[in-house]
Design a protein around this motif. Structure first.
Motif, PDB file in Angstrom:
ATOM      1  N   HIS A  92       0.826  -1.204   0.000  1.00  0.00           N
ATOM      2  CA  HIS A  92       0.000   0.000   0.000  1.00  0.00           C
ATOM      3  C   HIS A  92       0.864   1.260   0.000  1.00  0.00           C
TER       4      HIS A  92
ATOM      5  N   ARG B 295      -9.222  -2.362  -2.373  1.00  0.00           N
ATOM      6  CA  ARG B 295     -10.368  -1.699  -1.764  1.00  0.00           C
ATOM      7  C   ARG B 295     -10.830  -0.530  -2.638  1.00  0.00           C
ATOM      8  N   PRO B 296     -12.114  -0.160  -2.538  1.00  0.00           N
ATOM      9  CA  PRO B 296     -12.628   0.966  -3.334  1.00  0.00           C
ATOM     10  C   PRO B 296     -11.809   2.243  -3.179  1.00  0.00           C
ATOM     11  N   LYS B 297     -11.321   2.519  -1.968  1.00  0.00           N
ATOM     12  CA  LYS B 297     -10.524   3.722  -1.755  1.00  0.00           C
ATOM     13  C   LYS B 297      -9.237   3.679  -2.556  1.00  0.00           C
TER      14      LYS B 297
ATOM     15  N   THR C 240     -10.955  -2.708 -11.720  1.00  0.00           N
ATOM     16  CA  THR C 240     -12.293  -2.549 -11.154  1.00  0.00           C
ATOM     17  C   THR C 240     -13.282  -3.488 -11.823  1.00  0.00           C
TER      18      THR C 240
END
Length: 218
Positions: A55, A80-82, A103
């Motif tokens: 990350h 994750r969406p973020k 996505t």
């Protein structure tokens, strides 16, 4: 001077050590590390510090580092969406394009993510990002397909592109029967007169004719 080759056994490395290889100039190490991490993630939870290091790489300005980390996260613990949102906002068009691709791997797009797709379709100056968005049309529901396609079709600079016009057509075509009025609206407002190589016809005319036919059947 005689050089001896050195054997490196990546399987013996810790999760964190494998992540550290993502900075290697040798892409073989990166790809092998990703494969090993993916295999481990299928059997157990990865070391959290290794995940945190991935990350951290995502926050880099270097698109190569970001993409390497994103591909590994996608293959192991998921994105994750973020994280997707941050990638869509990254200055690199390659990172933005891959955010769209990753996505759609799960066939589910959150509303906030779709709205960012729409922003990019309207405002992105990079044809690569628009190409990936056009490819996404084939995996979106009808309502989003025509809205996104309309935004993409306003880029008159893409009319000579070898791929974009056809990709927009391929995304829209399966939805024309059930959405003839929307298809006609798209065809009449599009700034991209698509020359379909398979028929030698202007695809705007094809869409209009097809839409009229569908409307007459209702």
């Amino acid at each position: 001077m005689l050089f001896r080759s050195r054997s490196v056994d990546l399987k013996r490395m810790t999760d964190r050590d494998l992540v550290s290889l993502h900075d290697s100039p040798n892409d073989w190490y990166v790809r092998t590390a990703r494969r090993l991490l993916q295999h481990r993630a299928a059997q157990r939870s990865l070391d959290q510090t290794a995940v945190e290091l991935l990350h951290r790489l995502l926050r880099s300005d270097d698109d190569t580092r970001v993409l390497r980390a994103a591909w590994t996260l996608h293959a192991t613990v998921g994105l994750r969406p973020k994280v997707i949102q941050n990638m869509l906002n990254h200055p690199s068009p390659y990172v933005q394009a891959w955010a769209v691709q990753l996505t759609l791997e799960d066939l589910e797009v959150e509303e906030q993510t779709y709205l960012r797709f729409l922003d990019l379709a309207n405002g992105s100056s990079d044809p690569l990002v628009r190409l990936y968005l056009a490819a996404a049309l084939q995996r979106l529901p009808s309502a989003q397909v025509f809205e996104l396609a309309t935004a993409l079709s306003q880029h008159s600079e893409d009319k000579e592109d070898h791929n974009l016009p056809l990709m927009i057509w391929y995304g829209v075509e399966p939805h024309v029967v059930e959405n003839a009025a929307a298809a006609m609206q798209l065809a009449t407002t599009s700034q991209i007169p698509i020359d379909r190589k398979s028929t030698r016809l202007n695809s705007s005319h094809v869409v209009i004719s097809y839409a009229v036919f569908c409307l007459q059947k209702k």
